[in-house]
Design an enzyme around this catalytic site. Structure first.
Site, mmCIF file in Angstrom:
data_model
loop_
_atom_site.group_PDB
_atom_site.id
_atom_site.type_symbol
_atom_site.label_atom_id
_atom_site.label_comp_id
_atom_site.label_asym_id
_atom_site.label_seq_id
_atom_site.Cartn_x
_atom_site.Cartn_y
_atom_site.Cartn_z
ATOM 1 C CE1 TYR A 156 -4.248 2.371 0.521
ATOM 2 C CE2 TYR A 156 -2.764 3.101 2.831
ATOM 3 C CZ TYR A 156 -3.888 2.792 1.353
ATOM 4 O OH TYR A 156 -4.674 4.265 1.454
ATOM 5 C CE LYS A 160 -3.495 5.329 -1.628
ATOM 6 N NZ LYS A 160 -4.730 5.908 -2.300
ATOM 7 C CB ILE A 189 -10.511 9.169 6.563
ATOM 8 C CG1 ILE A 189 -9.539 10.195 6.067
ATOM 9 C CG2 ILE A 189 -11.742 9.990 6.901
ATOM 10 C CD1 ILE A 189 -9.209 11.229 6.683
HETATM 11 P P1 NAP Z 1 -13.248 2.728 1.168
HETATM 12 O O1 NAP Z 1 -14.123 2.693 1.804
HETATM 13 O O2 NAP Z 1 -13.033 1.261 1.296
HETATM 14 O O3 NAP Z 1 -14.712 2.743 -0.779
HETATM 15 C C1 NAP Z 1 -14.002 2.031 -1.948
HETATM 16 C C2 NAP Z 1 -13.656 2.761 -3.475
HETATM 17 O O4 NAP Z 1 -13.206 2.097 -4.161
HETATM 18 C C3 NAP Z 1 -15.559 1.784 -3.157
HETATM 19 O O5 NAP Z 1 -15.999 2.647 -3.947
HETATM 20 C C4 NAP Z 1 -14.832 0.299 -4.044
HETATM 21 O O6 NAP Z 1 -15.769 -0.339 -5.019
HETATM 22 C C5 NAP Z 1 -13.961 0.998 -4.820
HETATM 23 N N1 NAP Z 1 -13.547 0.395 -5.575
HETATM 24 C C6 NAP Z 1 -12.098 -0.515 -5.082
HETATM 25 N N2 NAP Z 1 -11.238 -1.318 -5.489
HETATM 26 C C7 NAP Z 1 -11.907 -0.829 -6.801
HETATM 27 C C8 NAP Z 1 -11.614 -1.488 -8.833
HETATM 28 N N3 NAP Z 1 -10.994 -2.201 -8.779
HETATM 29 N N4 NAP Z 1 -12.020 -0.127 -9.171
HETATM 30 C C9 NAP Z 1 -12.563 0.855 -9.071
HETATM 31 N N5 NAP Z 1 -13.582 1.241 -7.789
HETATM 32 C C10 NAP Z 1 -12.786 0.307 -6.489
HETATM 33 O O7 NAP Z 1 -12.313 2.966 0.955
HETATM 34 P P2 NAP Z 1 -11.867 4.879 2.266
HETATM 35 O O8 NAP Z 1 -11.405 4.067 2.773
HETATM 36 O O9 NAP Z 1 -12.374 5.870 1.509
HETATM 37 O O10 NAP Z 1 -9.930 5.569 1.058
HETATM 38 C C11 NAP Z 1 -10.384 6.108 -0.491
HETATM 39 C C12 NAP Z 1 -8.659 6.822 -0.788
HETATM 40 O O11 NAP Z 1 -8.409 7.048 0.099
HETATM 41 C C13 NAP Z 1 -8.676 5.387 -1.117
HETATM 42 O O12 NAP Z 1 -7.671 6.016 -2.290
HETATM 43 C C14 NAP Z 1 -7.554 4.741 0.113
HETATM 44 O O13 NAP Z 1 -5.972 4.202 0.098
HETATM 45 C C15 NAP Z 1 -6.956 6.237 0.773
HETATM 46 N N6 NAP Z 1 -6.816 6.556 1.984
HETATM 47 C C16 NAP Z 1 -8.170 6.428 3.149
HETATM 48 C C17 NAP Z 1 -7.760 6.322 4.069
HETATM 49 C C18 NAP Z 1 -9.235 6.386 5.479
HETATM 50 O O14 NAP Z 1 -8.076 6.103 6.215
HETATM 51 N N7 NAP Z 1 -10.099 5.685 5.006
HETATM 52 C C19 NAP Z 1 -6.475 7.731 4.317
HETATM 53 C C20 NAP Z 1 -5.395 7.558 3.897
HETATM 54 C C21 NAP Z 1 -5.809 6.973 2.322
HETATM 55 P P3 NAP Z 1 -16.587 -1.288 -4.742
HETATM 56 O O15 NAP Z 1 -17.386 -0.375 -3.455
HETATM 57 O O16 NAP Z 1 -17.891 -1.356 -5.341
HETATM 58 O O17 NAP Z 1 -16.347 -2.090 -3.231
#
Ligand code: NAP
Length: 248
Positions: A156, A160, A189
């Protein structure tokens, strides 16, 4: 008139978590938005239902960003529907944590293919569309994990950090065409991605965060919409942390 009145915006992974927060922010400020996802129809339908007040301004698109053929087909559909693309938010991403010594090939490759190949495929097709209009904003949702390195996230963190590097490269390539490319690096988040943590683990993390709370999707959306504005045209090739001070 609202800030993004009739702008055309794509948010990958826009149906849940941070992506959903970004979708809502653009819709509230007048944009047309395509929210993409890959398998969870239930969440996608819920989004459409809960944001029904935006009517025909919200579109859902189901495909896998790590599959270059599916990405090409998505852009063909987009060009049939829209005359231009103003903003691409590369938000979709996954994690699959394991310490380096125990990580399986599959865990390594899956994270790289979605987070890295997906960001590349989506950006590669967006750039020519934005160039035609001599305007565009590409925003990669990276992570502070790419800057500080978190144990168990070798796959990961690598993706990133790469998204930050990709912003720098792409910014140089497209700057003179009116397109900016930046990364946003969230800390912890509150989304499904961290839902599996125990309360004790969350408490430990919060005690390390200078502002003493987890972030919200709206905290990230605030910075994404700021970078998308016309007024942000002199900000490119950089990254902004949204981490409550963690990692700085
Ligand atoms: P999340 O709640 O797990 O949601 C992920 C989203 O991405 C869902 O809509 C999912 O679709 C979609 N997705 C996953 N694989 C995919 C693929 N192969 N093709 C198209 N869409 C796909 O994620 P999140 O926590 O909001 O994170 C969003 C971004 O922020 C990510 O890049 C993550 O690395 C980054 N981030 C998150 C955090 C955190 O604390 N949450 C911190 C730093 C960075 P489905 O619903 O169909 O699975």
């Amino acid at each position: 008139m609202t800030r993004f009145h009739d702008w055309k915006v794509v948010v990958t992974g826009g149906t849940r978590g941070i992506g959903r927060g970004i979708v809502e922010a653009f819709l509230q400020q007048g944009a047309y938005v395509m929210a993409t996802y890959t398998k969870n129809d239930q969440e996608a339908n819920l989004l459409k239902e809960e944001l029904s007040q935006f009517g025909d301004k919200l579109f859902l698109e189901k495909f896998d960003i790590s599959n270059s053929e599916e990405v090409k087909q998505f852009y063909s559909r987009l060009e049939e529907r829209w005359d231009r693309l103003d903003v691409l938010v590369n938000n979709a991403g996954i994690k699959s944590d394991q310490i380096t010594a125990l990580m399986k090939d599959e865990e390594w490759k899956r994270v790289l293919s979605i987070n890295l190949d997906g960001t590349f495929f989506m950006s590669r097709s967006a750039i020519p569309l934005m160039m035609k209009n001599r305007f565009g904003r590409i925003i990669h949702i990276s992570s502070i994990s790419g800057k500080m390195g978190l144990s168990g996230q070798v796959n990961y963190s690598a993706t990133k950090a790469a998204q930050v590097a990709m912003s720098q490269v792409m910014a140089k390539e497209v700057g003179k065409k009116g397109i900016t490319v930046n990364a946003v690096c969230p800390g912890f988040i509150e989304t499904d991605m961290i839902a599996s943590m125990t309360d004790e683990h969350k408490r430990e993390i919060i005690s390390e965060i200078p502002v003493r709370r987890l972030g919200l999707a709206s905290d990230v959306a605030h910075v994404v919409t700021f970078l998308a504005t016309r007024e942000s045209s002199y900000i490119t090739g950089t990254s902004i942390d949204v981490s409550g001070g963690l990692g700085s």
